[in-house]
Design a protein around this motif. Structure first.
Motif, PDB file in Angstrom:
ATOM      1  N   TYR A  40     144.275 -22.211  37.605  1.00 53.41           N
ATOM      2  CA  TYR A  40     144.903 -21.963  38.895  1.00 53.41           C
ATOM      3  C   TYR A  40     144.523 -20.596  39.446  1.00 53.41           C
ATOM      4  CZ  TYR A  40     148.571 -22.794  42.401  1.00 53.41           C
ATOM      5  OH  TYR A  40     149.253 -23.026  43.565  1.00 53.41           O
ATOM      6  N   LEU A  41     144.419 -19.603  38.532  1.00 50.62           N
ATOM      7  CA  LEU A  41     144.094 -18.237  38.941  1.00 50.62           C
ATOM      8  C   LEU A  41     142.600 -17.947  38.880  1.00 50.62           C
ATOM      9  CD1 LEU A  41     147.026 -16.369  37.137  1.00 50.62           C
ATOM     10  CD2 LEU A  41     146.897 -17.099  39.529  1.00 50.62           C
ATOM     11  N   HIS A  42     141.807 -18.999  38.605  1.00 50.30           N
ATOM     12  CA  HIS A  42     140.338 -18.883  38.555  1.00 50.30           C
ATOM     13  C   HIS A  42     139.891 -17.806  37.572  1.00 50.30           C
ATOM     14  CE1 HIS A  42     140.614 -21.471  41.985  1.00 50.30           C
ATOM     15  NE2 HIS A  42     141.042 -20.529  42.797  1.00 50.30           N
ATOM     16  N   MET A  43     140.560 -17.716  36.417  1.00 51.85           N
ATOM     17  CA  MET A  43     140.134 -16.756  35.411  1.00 51.85           C
ATOM     18  C   MET A  43     138.816 -17.195  34.793  1.00 51.85           C
ATOM     19  SD  MET A  43     143.519 -15.487  33.377  1.00 51.85           S
ATOM     20  CE  MET A  43     144.816 -14.557  34.190  1.00 51.85           C
ATOM     21  N   ASN A  44     137.927 -16.242  34.546  1.00 55.91           N
ATOM     22  CA  ASN A  44     136.620 -16.564  33.949  1.00 55.91           C
ATOM     23  C   ASN A  44     136.165 -15.420  33.057  1.00 55.91           C
ATOM     24  OD1 ASN A  44     134.917 -14.615  35.571  1.00 55.91           O
ATOM     25  ND2 ASN A  44     135.857 -15.801  37.230  1.00 55.91           N
ATOM     26  N   GLU A  45     135.012 -15.587  32.433  1.00 57.27           N
ATOM     27  CA  GLU A  45     134.543 -14.612  31.447  1.00 57.27           C
ATOM     28  C   GLU A  45     134.242 -13.244  32.044  1.00 57.27           C
ATOM     29  OE1 GLU A  45     130.271 -15.251  30.156  1.00 57.27           O
ATOM     30  OE2 GLU A  45     130.733 -17.216  31.034  1.00 57.27           O
ATOM     31  N   ASN A  46     134.153 -13.154  33.365  1.00 58.50           N
ATOM     32  CA  ASN A  46     133.901 -11.867  34.006  1.00 58.50           C
ATOM     33  C   ASN A  46     135.175 -11.078  34.286  1.00 58.50           C
ATOM     34  OD1 ASN A  46     131.054 -12.308  34.172  1.00 58.50           O
ATOM     35  ND2 ASN A  46     131.423 -13.685  35.901  1.00 58.50           N
ATOM     36  N   ASP A  47     136.324 -11.711  34.085  1.00 61.47           N
ATOM     37  CA  ASP A  47     137.589 -11.023  34.344  1.00 61.47           C
ATOM     38  C   ASP A  47     137.939 -10.056  33.218  1.00 61.47           C
ATOM     39  OD1 ASP A  47     138.650 -11.780  36.876  1.00 61.47           O
ATOM     40  OD2 ASP A  47     139.045 -13.787  36.088  1.00 61.47           O
ATOM     41  N   ARG A  48     138.610  -8.982  33.622  1.00 61.84           N
ATOM     42  CA  ARG A  48     139.197  -8.031  32.684  1.00 61.84           C
ATOM     43  C   ARG A  48     140.670  -7.917  33.059  1.00 61.84           C
ATOM     44  NH1 ARG A  48     135.162  -3.065  31.194  1.00 61.84           N
ATOM     45  NH2 ARG A  48     133.354  -4.322  30.617  1.00 61.84           N
ATOM     46  N   VAL A  49     141.521  -8.293  32.143  1.00 64.45           N
ATOM     47  CA  VAL A  49     142.948  -8.432  32.439  1.00 64.45           C
ATOM     48  C   VAL A  49     143.735  -7.330  31.731  1.00 64.45           C
ATOM     49  CG1 VAL A  49     144.944  -9.963  32.314  1.00 64.45           C
ATOM     50  CG2 VAL A  49     142.648 -10.926  32.663  1.00 64.45           C
ATOM     51  N   VAL A  50     144.541  -6.595  32.499  1.00 65.60           N
ATOM     52  CA  VAL A  50     145.393  -5.569  31.908  1.00 65.60           C
ATOM     53  C   VAL A  50     146.589  -6.239  31.241  1.00 65.60           C
ATOM     54  CG1 VAL A  50     146.773  -3.504  32.319  1.00 65.60           C
ATOM     55  CG2 VAL A  50     144.709  -3.895  33.666  1.00 65.60           C
ATOM     56  N   THR A  51     146.693  -6.072  29.932  1.00 67.85           N
ATOM     57  CA  THR A  51     147.772  -6.686  29.155  1.00 67.85           C
ATOM     58  C   THR A  51     148.764  -5.590  28.785  1.00 67.85           C
ATOM     59  OG1 THR A  51     146.159  -8.279  28.307  1.00 67.85           O
ATOM     60  CG2 THR A  51     148.273  -8.171  27.174  1.00 67.85           C
ATOM     61  N   THR A  52     149.670  -5.309  29.711  1.00 70.52           N
ATOM     62  CA  THR A  52     150.650  -4.237  29.511  1.00 70.52           C
ATOM     63  C   THR A  52     152.077  -4.765  29.433  1.00 70.52           C
ATOM     64  OG1 THR A  52     151.336  -2.061  30.321  1.00 70.52           O
ATOM     65  CG2 THR A  52     150.930  -3.740  31.991  1.00 70.52           C
ATOM     66  N   LEU A  53     152.318  -5.962  29.952  1.00 70.17           N
ATOM     67  CA  LEU A  53     153.610  -6.614  29.712  1.00 70.17           C
ATOM     68  C   LEU A  53     153.784  -6.804  28.208  1.00 70.17           C
ATOM     69  CD1 LEU A  53     153.305  -9.353  32.459  1.00 70.17           C
ATOM     70  CD2 LEU A  53     155.198  -7.734  32.359  1.00 70.17           C
ATOM     71  N   PRO A  54     155.009  -6.799  27.696  1.00 71.07           N
ATOM     72  CA  PRO A  54     155.207  -6.965  26.248  1.00 71.07           C
ATOM     73  C   PRO A  54     154.679  -8.311  25.753  1.00 71.07           C
ATOM     74  CG  PRO A  54     157.209  -6.178  27.302  1.00 71.07           C
ATOM     75  CD  PRO A  54     156.281  -6.568  28.403  1.00 71.07           C
ATOM     76  N   MET A  55     153.841  -8.274  24.735  1.00 72.59           N
ATOM     77  CA  MET A  55     153.251  -9.500  24.200  1.00 72.59           C
ATOM     78  C   MET A  55     154.285 -10.447  23.620  1.00 72.59           C
ATOM     79  SD  MET A  55     149.716  -8.268  22.373  1.00 72.59           S
ATOM     80  CE  MET A  55     148.269  -7.815  23.331  1.00 72.59           C
ATOM     81  N   PHE A  56     155.426  -9.904  23.177  1.00 73.24           N
ATOM     82  CA  PHE A  56     156.455 -10.792  22.620  1.00 73.24           C
ATOM     83  C   PHE A  56     157.185 -11.565  23.703  1.00 73.24           C
ATOM     84  CE2 PHE A  56     158.350  -6.515  22.959  1.00 73.24           C
ATOM     85  CZ  PHE A  56     159.366  -6.766  23.864  1.00 73.24           C
ATOM     86  N   HIS A  57     156.922 -11.232  24.968  1.00 75.85           N
ATOM     87  CA  HIS A  57     157.565 -11.928  26.091  1.00 75.85           C
ATOM     88  C   HIS A  57     156.643 -13.032  26.590  1.00 75.85           C
ATOM     89  CE1 HIS A  57     159.239 -12.591  30.129  1.00 75.85           C
ATOM     90  NE2 HIS A  57     160.374 -12.148  29.616  1.00 75.85           N
TER      91      HIS A  57
END
Length: 516
Positions: A206-223
């Motif tokens: 839906y968000l058109h994520m692909n191998e060229n994306d770099r995603v900031v993962t700052t939300l808590p992973m346990f959530h």
């Protein structure tokens, strides 16, 4: 297909590509997949079997990613727990969740040593080394003195790269997420391999994520918001995640400058902090193609100010733990509607119903219910609550919503947070939207309080930008924008509002203070 099998396939086809950056160090997909395999094998050597429950008491780190996928590859069920919970909160979840192994930060070792007599079902504690732990004088290498304690590196080193793991069925439970428990004790939402995989794939598509994306993962992973949107969805298509141990506006702008991320996922409070920081110190988010907001409703004024300041699209969505979590997103190929959670994502149905379960006409308020492959199996060891929440395949969310003629949904408020003033319904969010529109208001929260004449009254809590702003001035402003029965009976100024670890403002904490 399931998450751990998909990770293995991604490593086979994109092995040399960075899977993540952490503390300015990188790891490839091949390295990550190898670590996951070895950790799964190491767990098996400790006696952990398919179907056993493993708790993760970890923050955002490679330990969490490896621990999660390693346990899943073994066929174990993962229970993520907020590591800053109190001993009582942790103890309840570990005991209620029948946990047999705990993976925890070394900083929690004193807590583990204190609590373990009260956790008789736990057979192994796996302690993860961190720089902060070493600075605090915690020596994980000395753990061999305790029969139940092992270091994460020991378990990893003992693993076998040839380990394949058992076959995993779609309907087997992969994760149990304990909800925050607005009433009573937390409930464990059982999410299957199919639930998690389908939602991660549908969100990614839906968000058109692909191998060229770099995603900031700052939300808590346990959530669950982070777990699906900023961890599993990116890894599904070979994107790179930038693991941030703890959100801060300053660090976010540094990460943007250094790594040029393309996607950021956060809760409204994070967007507010970024906006406030940039207004004072400057900051550039021009590398981002998309910002995702969830966790709670984003005030329309904040959304507009943020988009104008940074010239980036913010797509607001909606989800809940019991739905793995995403059910709606604002589409990227059609106009975004401010204040809306968007439309149903592919493979998921949303509708608004009355108390009899009948769909209400367009524009009318009712309870939002959800159906799809992402809906949980039920609550762990709670058949009655499960039956009350899932009826005829539909998950009853407890959120009040309405739908417009184009199929866009709008969350009005939590069903349990509705304020009834003299027989009239007042939705806290509606009053909060007015407060956020005032230029001197930074944050706002609205609750209902007992009133001897009207049943309930509206009380507002505000963090102000301008110290000279008075209650009377803000009351006058509300009078211009709200019907009389919606007006606050009082406005209290606070230095900050209570929030959970994702940054979501906790109205119930304010209400608890009033009732005490």
């Amino acid at each position: 297909m399931n998450l751990t099998k998909q990770l293995h396939e991604t490593a086979r086809t994109k092995g040399s590509k960075p899977a993540y950056y952490f503390m300015d160090q990188s790891s490839t997909y091949a390295e990550l997949d190898g670590a996951v395999t070895k950790f799964a094998s190491g767990l098996e050597q400790l006696g952990v079997k398919k179907g056993d429950h493993i708790a993760l008491l970890l923050g955002n780190s490679p330990h969490f990613v490896i621990g999660l996928h390693g346990a899943l590859r073994l066929g174990a069920t993962v229970i993520p727990i907020n590591p800053i919970y109190t001993p009582d909160e942790i103890g309840y979840i570990v005991n209620n969740g029948d946990v047999k192994a705990v993976v925890a930060l070394d900083l929690l070792l004193p807590l583990v040593e204190k609590m373990h007599p009260a956790l008789p079902k736990v057979e192994n504690y796996i302690i993860c080394e961190t720089p902060q732990g070493k600075e605090s004088g915690i020596d994980v290498t000395a753990l061999s003195a305790y029969s139940k304690l092992k270091s994460f590196s020991q378990v990893l080193a003992s693993g076998d790269l040839s380990f394949t793991g058992p076959e995993l069925e779609d309907d087997e439970v992969a994760i149990i997420l304990y909800t925050s428990g607005t009433t009573g004790k937390p409930k464990g939402a059982m999410l299957t391999h199919k639930n998690l995989y389908s939602n991660a794939k549908d969100v990614s598509d839906y968000l058109h994520m692909n191998e060229n994306d770099r995603v900031v993962t700052t939300l808590p992973m346990f959530h669950v918001f982070c777990l699906t949107v900023a961890l599993n969805a990116p890894l599904m298509n070979g994107a790179t995640i930038i693991i941030d141990p703890k959100f801060s506006p300053k660090e976010m702008f540094r990460l943007v400058e250094m790594y040029k991320p393309t996607v950021f996922a956060g809760v409204p409070t994070m967007y507010n902090f970024l906006l406030q920081y940039a207004q004072s110190y400057g900051g550039d988010l021009s590398s981002l193609r998309l910002c995702i907001s969830g966790g709670s409703a984003m005030p329309v004024a904040l959304l507009k100010y943020f988009e104008q300041k940074f010239n980036v699209l913010v797509s607001e969505g909606y989800g809940l733990s019991e739905a793995s979590p995403v059910t709606c997103f604002n589409p990227l190929d059609r106009p975004r509607k401010a204040g809306s959670i968007g439309q149903s994502i592919v493979n998921v149905e949303n509708k608004v119903v009355n108390e009899l379960g009948d769909e209400v006409p367009v524009g009318e308020v009712g309870e939002l219910i959800v159906r799809g492959p992402n809906v949980m199996k039920g609550y762990y060891k709670m058949p009655e609550e499960s039956a009350a929440t899932i009826k005829d395949g539909w998950l009853y969310t407890g959120d009040l919503a309405r739908m417009d003629e184009e199929g866009y949904f709008y969350i009005v408020d939590r069903k349990k947070e509705l304020i009834i003033v003299g027989g009239y319904n007042v939705y806290p969010r509606e009053v909060e939207e007015v407060l956020y529109d005032h230029p001197d208001v930074v944050e706002a929260a609205v609750i209902g309080v007992p009133d001897p004449n009207l049943g309930e009254a509206v009380r507002c809590y505000v963090v102000k930008k301008n110290p000279s702003l008075t209650e009377n001035e803000l009351m006058d402003y509300c009078t211009q924008h709200l019907a009389k029965y919606k007006l606050p009976s009082s406005i209290e100024f606070l230095e900050e509002l209570p929030k959970n670890t994702t940054g979501k403002i906790l109205r119930r904490a304010l209400k608890t203070q009033v009732l005490q």
